[in-house]
Design an enzyme around this catalytic site. Structure first.
Site, PDB file in Angstrom:
ATOM      1  N   ARG A 173       0.825  -1.214   0.000  1.00 37.70           N
ATOM      2  CA  ARG A 173       0.000   0.000   0.000  1.00 37.70           C
ATOM      3  C   ARG A 173       0.858   1.262   0.000  1.00 37.70           C
ATOM      4  NH1 ARG A 173      -5.281   0.206   2.378  1.00 37.70           N
ATOM      5  NH2 ARG A 173      -4.760   2.062   3.559  1.00 37.70           N
ATOM      6  N   ARG A 177       9.465   6.036  -3.237  1.00 34.35           N
ATOM      7  CA  ARG A 177       9.758   7.000  -4.314  1.00 34.35           C
ATOM      8  C   ARG A 177      11.203   7.439  -4.297  1.00 34.35           C
ATOM      9  NH1 ARG A 177       5.449  10.418  -2.222  1.00 34.35           N
ATOM     10  NH2 ARG A 177       3.518   9.559  -3.068  1.00 34.35           N
ATOM     11  N   ARG A 250      -8.586  -6.891  13.996  1.00 34.50           N
ATOM     12  CA  ARG A 250      -7.697  -6.159  14.900  1.00 34.50           C
ATOM     13  C   ARG A 250      -8.524  -4.998  15.407  1.00 34.50           C
ATOM     14  NH1 ARG A 250      -3.656  -7.586  17.756  1.00 34.50           N
ATOM     15  NH2 ARG A 250      -2.351  -5.744  17.828  1.00 34.50           N
ATOM     16  N   ARG A 281       0.592   5.443  16.709  1.00 36.34           N
ATOM     17  CA  ARG A 281       0.719   6.807  16.180  1.00 36.34           C
ATOM     18  C   ARG A 281       0.053   7.832  17.082  1.00 36.34           C
ATOM     19  NH1 ARG A 281      -2.314   5.426  10.423  1.00 36.34           N
ATOM     20  NH2 ARG A 281      -4.086   4.380  11.339  1.00 36.34           N
ATOM     21  N   GLU A 301      -2.985   6.340  19.383  1.00 37.03           N
ATOM     22  CA  GLU A 301      -3.702   5.188  18.826  1.00 37.03           C
ATOM     23  C   GLU A 301      -2.951   3.912  19.198  1.00 37.03           C
ATOM     24  OE1 GLU A 301      -5.002   5.787  14.737  1.00 37.03           O
ATOM     25  OE2 GLU A 301      -4.618   3.675  14.326  1.00 37.03           O
ATOM     26  N   TYR A 349     -10.856  -4.517   3.809  1.00 35.75           N
ATOM     27  CA  TYR A 349     -10.258  -3.248   4.164  1.00 35.75           C
ATOM     28  C   TYR A 349     -10.473  -2.279   3.022  1.00 35.75           C
ATOM     29  CZ  TYR A 349      -7.711   0.562   5.826  1.00 35.75           C
ATOM     30  OH  TYR A 349      -7.428   1.833   6.245  1.00 35.75           O
ATOM     31  N   ASP A 351     -10.856   1.653   1.613  1.00 30.99           N
ATOM     32  CA  ASP A 351     -10.719   3.094   1.825  1.00 30.99           C
ATOM     33  C   ASP A 351     -12.064   3.752   1.511  1.00 30.99           C
ATOM     34  OD1 ASP A 351      -8.140   3.434   2.783  1.00 30.99           O
ATOM     35  OD2 ASP A 351      -7.259   3.339   0.782  1.00 30.99           O
TER      36      ASP A 351
HETATM   37  P1  FAD Z   1     -18.667   1.958   8.904  1.00 29.12           P
HETATM   38  O1  FAD Z   1     -18.125   3.344   8.862  1.00 29.12           O
HETATM   39  O2  FAD Z   1     -18.095   1.034   9.901  1.00 29.12           O
HETATM   40  O3  FAD Z   1     -20.236   2.046   9.107  1.00 29.12           O
HETATM   41  C1  FAD Z   1     -21.024   0.940   9.493  1.00 29.12           C
HETATM   42  C2  FAD Z   1     -22.091   1.453  10.445  1.00 29.12           C
HETATM   43  O4  FAD Z   1     -23.026   0.403  10.694  1.00 29.12           O
HETATM   44  C3  FAD Z   1     -21.522   1.863  11.802  1.00 29.12           C
HETATM   45  O5  FAD Z   1     -21.962   3.167  12.116  1.00 29.12           O
HETATM   46  C4  FAD Z   1     -22.092   0.829  12.760  1.00 29.12           C
HETATM   47  O6  FAD Z   1     -22.340   1.347  14.053  1.00 29.12           O
HETATM   48  C5  FAD Z   1     -23.378   0.453  12.059  1.00 29.12           C
HETATM   49  N1  FAD Z   1     -23.884  -0.883  12.435  1.00 29.12           N
HETATM   50  C6  FAD Z   1     -23.186  -2.042  12.437  1.00 29.12           C
HETATM   51  N2  FAD Z   1     -23.978  -3.056  12.837  1.00 29.12           N
HETATM   52  C7  FAD Z   1     -25.198  -2.527  13.083  1.00 29.12           C
HETATM   53  C8  FAD Z   1     -26.444  -3.069  13.532  1.00 29.12           C
HETATM   54  N3  FAD Z   1     -26.552  -4.382  13.825  1.00 29.12           N
HETATM   55  N4  FAD Z   1     -27.494  -2.251  13.686  1.00 29.12           N
HETATM   56  C9  FAD Z   1     -27.372  -0.907  13.419  1.00 29.12           C
HETATM   57  N5  FAD Z   1     -26.225  -0.343  12.992  1.00 29.12           N
HETATM   58  C10 FAD Z   1     -25.161  -1.144  12.820  1.00 29.12           C
HETATM   59  N6  FAD Z   1     -10.199   5.404   4.641  1.00 29.12           N
HETATM   60  C11 FAD Z   1      -9.637   6.357   3.854  1.00 29.12           C
HETATM   61  O7  FAD Z   1     -10.034   6.504   2.695  1.00 29.12           O
HETATM   62  N7  FAD Z   1      -8.671   7.187   4.346  1.00 29.12           N
HETATM   63  C12 FAD Z   1      -8.210   7.093   5.621  1.00 29.12           C
HETATM   64  O8  FAD Z   1      -7.326   7.863   6.031  1.00 29.12           O
HETATM   65  C13 FAD Z   1      -8.763   6.074   6.459  1.00 29.12           C
HETATM   66  N8  FAD Z   1      -8.332   5.940   7.716  1.00 29.12           N
HETATM   67  C14 FAD Z   1      -8.857   4.955   8.502  1.00 29.12           C
HETATM   68  C15 FAD Z   1      -8.381   4.860   9.792  1.00 29.12           C
HETATM   69  C16 FAD Z   1      -8.881   3.876  10.624  1.00 29.12           C
HETATM   70  C17 FAD Z   1      -8.352   3.763  12.017  1.00 29.12           C
HETATM   71  C18 FAD Z   1      -9.880   2.985  10.139  1.00 29.12           C
HETATM   72  C19 FAD Z   1     -10.427   1.898  11.022  1.00 29.12           C
HETATM   73  C20 FAD Z   1     -10.379   3.113   8.856  1.00 29.12           C
HETATM   74  C21 FAD Z   1      -9.872   4.101   8.014  1.00 29.12           C
HETATM   75  N9  FAD Z   1     -10.349   4.270   6.721  1.00 29.12           N
HETATM   76  C22 FAD Z   1      -9.792   5.242   5.919  1.00 29.12           C
HETATM   77  C23 FAD Z   1     -11.451   3.438   6.174  1.00 29.12           C
HETATM   78  C24 FAD Z   1     -12.847   4.087   6.380  1.00 29.12           C
HETATM   79  O9  FAD Z   1     -13.091   4.239   7.759  1.00 29.12           O
HETATM   80  C25 FAD Z   1     -13.922   3.196   5.736  1.00 29.12           C
HETATM   81  O10 FAD Z   1     -13.664   3.062   4.362  1.00 29.12           O
HETATM   82  C26 FAD Z   1     -15.371   3.699   5.857  1.00 29.12           C
HETATM   83  O11 FAD Z   1     -15.619   4.368   7.047  1.00 29.12           O
HETATM   84  C27 FAD Z   1     -16.286   2.495   5.758  1.00 29.12           C
HETATM   85  O12 FAD Z   1     -17.643   2.858   5.751  1.00 29.12           O
HETATM   86  P2  FAD Z   1     -18.749   1.726   5.995  1.00 29.12           P
HETATM   87  O13 FAD Z   1     -20.077   2.371   5.842  1.00 29.12           O
HETATM   88  O14 FAD Z   1     -18.456   0.532   5.182  1.00 29.12           O
HETATM   89  O15 FAD Z   1     -18.501   1.239   7.496  1.00 29.12           O
HETATM   90  N1  UDP Z   2       3.901   0.785   7.715  1.00 31.04           N
HETATM   91  C1  UDP Z   2       5.111   0.742   8.360  1.00 31.04           C
HETATM   92  N2  UDP Z   2       5.606   1.882   8.943  1.00 31.04           N
HETATM   93  C2  UDP Z   2       4.923   3.044   8.904  1.00 31.04           C
HETATM   94  C3  UDP Z   2       3.688   3.086   8.225  1.00 31.04           C
HETATM   95  C4  UDP Z   2       3.198   1.925   7.653  1.00 31.04           C
HETATM   96  O1  UDP Z   2       5.743  -0.305   8.441  1.00 31.04           O
HETATM   97  O2  UDP Z   2       5.414   4.047   9.452  1.00 31.04           O
HETATM   98  C5  UDP Z   2       3.404  -0.482   7.114  1.00 31.04           C
HETATM   99  C6  UDP Z   2       2.552  -1.289   8.077  1.00 31.04           C
HETATM  100  O3  UDP Z   2       2.831  -2.655   7.834  1.00 31.04           O
HETATM  101  C7  UDP Z   2       1.146  -0.967   7.647  1.00 31.04           C
HETATM  102  C8  UDP Z   2       1.326  -0.833   6.132  1.00 31.04           C
HETATM  103  O4  UDP Z   2       2.610  -0.229   5.983  1.00 31.04           O
HETATM  104  O5  UDP Z   2       0.249  -2.011   7.986  1.00 31.04           O
HETATM  105  C9  UDP Z   2       0.272   0.017   5.457  1.00 31.04           C
HETATM  106  O6  UDP Z   2       0.306   1.315   6.017  1.00 31.04           O
HETATM  107  P1  UDP Z   2      -0.943   2.276   5.994  1.00 31.04           P
HETATM  108  O7  UDP Z   2      -0.546   3.592   6.536  1.00 31.04           O
HETATM  109  O8  UDP Z   2      -1.556   2.194   4.655  1.00 31.04           O
HETATM  110  O9  UDP Z   2      -1.860   1.569   7.066  1.00 31.04           O
HETATM  111  P2  UDP Z   2      -3.364   1.824   7.489  1.00 31.04           P
HETATM  112  O10 UDP Z   2      -3.289   2.279   8.902  1.00 31.04           O
HETATM  113  O11 UDP Z   2      -3.950   2.834   6.547  1.00 31.04           O
HETATM  114  O12 UDP Z   2      -3.930   0.457   7.340  1.00 31.04           O
END
Ligand code: FAD
Ligand code: UDP
Length: 370
Positions: A173, A177, A250, A281, A301, A349, A351
């Site tokens: 991912r 560069r 996780r 982080r 986090e 997973y 985005d």
């Molecule tokens: P969710 O946002 O999980 O929505 C599902 C909803 O369903 C929740 O509100 C939940 O409460 C509800 N639900 C579940 N079960 C029930 C039930 N039985 N009854 C009623 N409600 C229910 N993406 C990026 O593009 N850029 C980023 O920088 C990025 N950072 C991330 C960082 C973290 C730590 C994480 C975990 C994810 C990140 N993502 C990022 C991914 C992003 O969060 C997801 O792509 C997006 O939020 C998914 O939307 P969703 O609707 O599929 O799921």
């Molecule tokens: N990663 C790493 N060091 C860093 C950042 C990321 O080794 O400082 C690795 C780590 O294995 C991670 C993967 O690169 O699971 C993908 O990183 P990304 O930031 O995309 O992770 P996200 O939190 O978005 O899943």
């Protein structure tokens, strides 16, 4: 005969549910959204603290190369010009991410791409053939030094497993560069919604009935009878009563603090890449929107083991879980009145841009199937 009240019952108000709801409402269909949390938006939800937009479920940076998705979200909210350029802190040594000429120069005191390539070539010579796991993949991309200082500790904390036992693709991912460019993403479009993600969610859900604090699985029959069709965005194993066992995740723990200083770390995201620092982080939220408030909010986090009942964040991409998921996915095909979508129902997973594209596609299929 009792007439169903809504065209769609949408379970979950995250991006998938909200985008689907917006499309259907715009097409004149009625939607009831049920959400088990006390707010809408799923994991993109933000809270205002000290005038700062705080990402409650971890840093969310919007990035995409899909113009259709970019134009879609920009109808509802303006995006700022934030570019993610996180920093790595290894026992107090500071490096730029992703791995680029700034990182190589600091690590080895070199200046040119040719010098960096020569260093990496020399350090990866032990890896022959195609990389069998994350450790081999990382060393063959950036060499031993960067693997040891910037990858090994971070990755093992994040996944709770040794790099030797993780699949190679996780690290693919990240861009590598040979230019002095700290942009974490290669995508064409990037930014943070001005005023936070809640503006986007509120706009998407405009015109829909939303019931918060409502767990669909606790009132499955009664709620299902309120609509012709269901869109389910919760965990797929819970929908089917865990009959093939539970899928593993996780989880994360967030610790937020308000600090009485204007600027704590000078950047939105610092990754702690050594094994000894317990968190992965630290986010300083104000930098996502170039804030100048007198105080600041930071979030540490921690990556933690998951057990049933904890918040599921990252799917575990191994053969065991993949096989369990496949069994649920084949049951899902036999539920013609339910659309399963989003990161939990598809155990993927995803985005944000990919979730939006997937929800737009599901909505188009619905509208054109009638
Ligand atoms: P969710 O946002 O999980 O929505 C599902 C909803 O369903 C929740 O509100 C939940 O409460 C509800 N639900 C579940 N079960 C029930 C039930 N039985 N009854 C009623 N409600 C229910 N993406 C990026 O593009 N850029 C980023 O920088 C990025 N950072 C991330 C960082 C973290 C730590 C994480 C975990 C994810 C990140 N993502 C990022 C991914 C992003 O969060 C997801 O792509 C997006 O939020 C998914 O939307 P969703 O609707 O599929 O799921
Ligand atoms: N990663 C790493 N060091 C860093 C950042 C990321 O080794 O400082 C690795 C780590 O294995 C991670 C993967 O690169 O699971 C993908 O990183 P990304 O930031 O995309 O992770 P996200 O939190 O978005 O899943």
């Amino acid at each position: 005969m009792q007439l169903s009240k809504y065209d769609y019952l949408i379970v979950g108000s995250g991006l998938f549910g909200a985008v689907f709801a917006q499309q259907m409402t715009a097409a004149g269909r009625t939607c009831l959204v049920v959400e088990k949390r006390d707010h809408t938006g799923g994991n993109i939800y933000c809270k205002q603290i000290e005038g700062i937009t705080v990402h409650q479920y971890g840093a969310h940076i919007f990035h995409t190369s899909d113009k259709m998705v970019w134009d879609y979200v920009n109808q509802f909210v303006a995006f700022n010009h934030y570019i993610n350029a996180p920093i790595a802190n290894y026992h107090g040594e500071i490096y730029n991410l992703p791995f680029n000429m700034n990182t190589f120069s600091k690590m080895w005191g070199i200046k040119t791409p040719a010098q960096a390539k020569a260093k990496i070539e020399a350090q990866k010579s032990q890896i022959t053939g195609s990389p069998a796991n994350l450790e081999e993949q990382a060393i063959s991309l950036v060499g031993q030094d960067i693997y040891q200082k910037l990858i090994k500790g971070y990755t093992e904390k994040q996944w709770g497993k040794e790099c030797k036992d993780l699949p190679a693709f996780i690290i693919q991912r990240l861009p590598v560069r040979y230019t002095y460019n700290n942009n974490y993403f290669n995508d064409h479009y990037q930014g943070i919604p001005e005023g936070g993600y809640n503006i986007l969610t509120d706009q998407l859900l405009k015109g829909c009935k939303v019931r918060l604090n409502t767990d669909f699985l606790e009132e499955k029959q009664a709620l299902s009878s309120l609509a012709h069709k269901i869109v389910y965005t919760g965990t797929i194993d819970s929908y089917f009563n865990y009959q093939f066992g539970s899928l593993e995740y996780r989880s994360l723990r967030f610790e937020s603090e308000i600090l009485n200083e204007e600027n704590y770390q000078g950047v939105a995201v610092v990754n702690y890449t050594d094994r000894e620092t317990p968190y992965t982080r630290v986010i300083e939220h104000k930098h996502f929107e170039f804030g100048l408030q007198p105080k600041t909010v930071i979030t540490k986090e921690y990556s933690v083991d998951w057990k049933l009942g904890d918040e599921p964040y990252y799917p575990v991409n191994d053969v065991k879980n993949h096989n369990i998921y496949e069994q649920y996915a084949s049951l899902a095909l036999r539920e013609p009145n339910v659309i399963f979508g989003g990161r939990l129902a598809e155990y993927k997973y995803y985005d944000m841009d990919k979730v939006i594209a997937s929800a737009l596609c599901a909505a188009q299929k619905e509208l054109f199937a009638v």
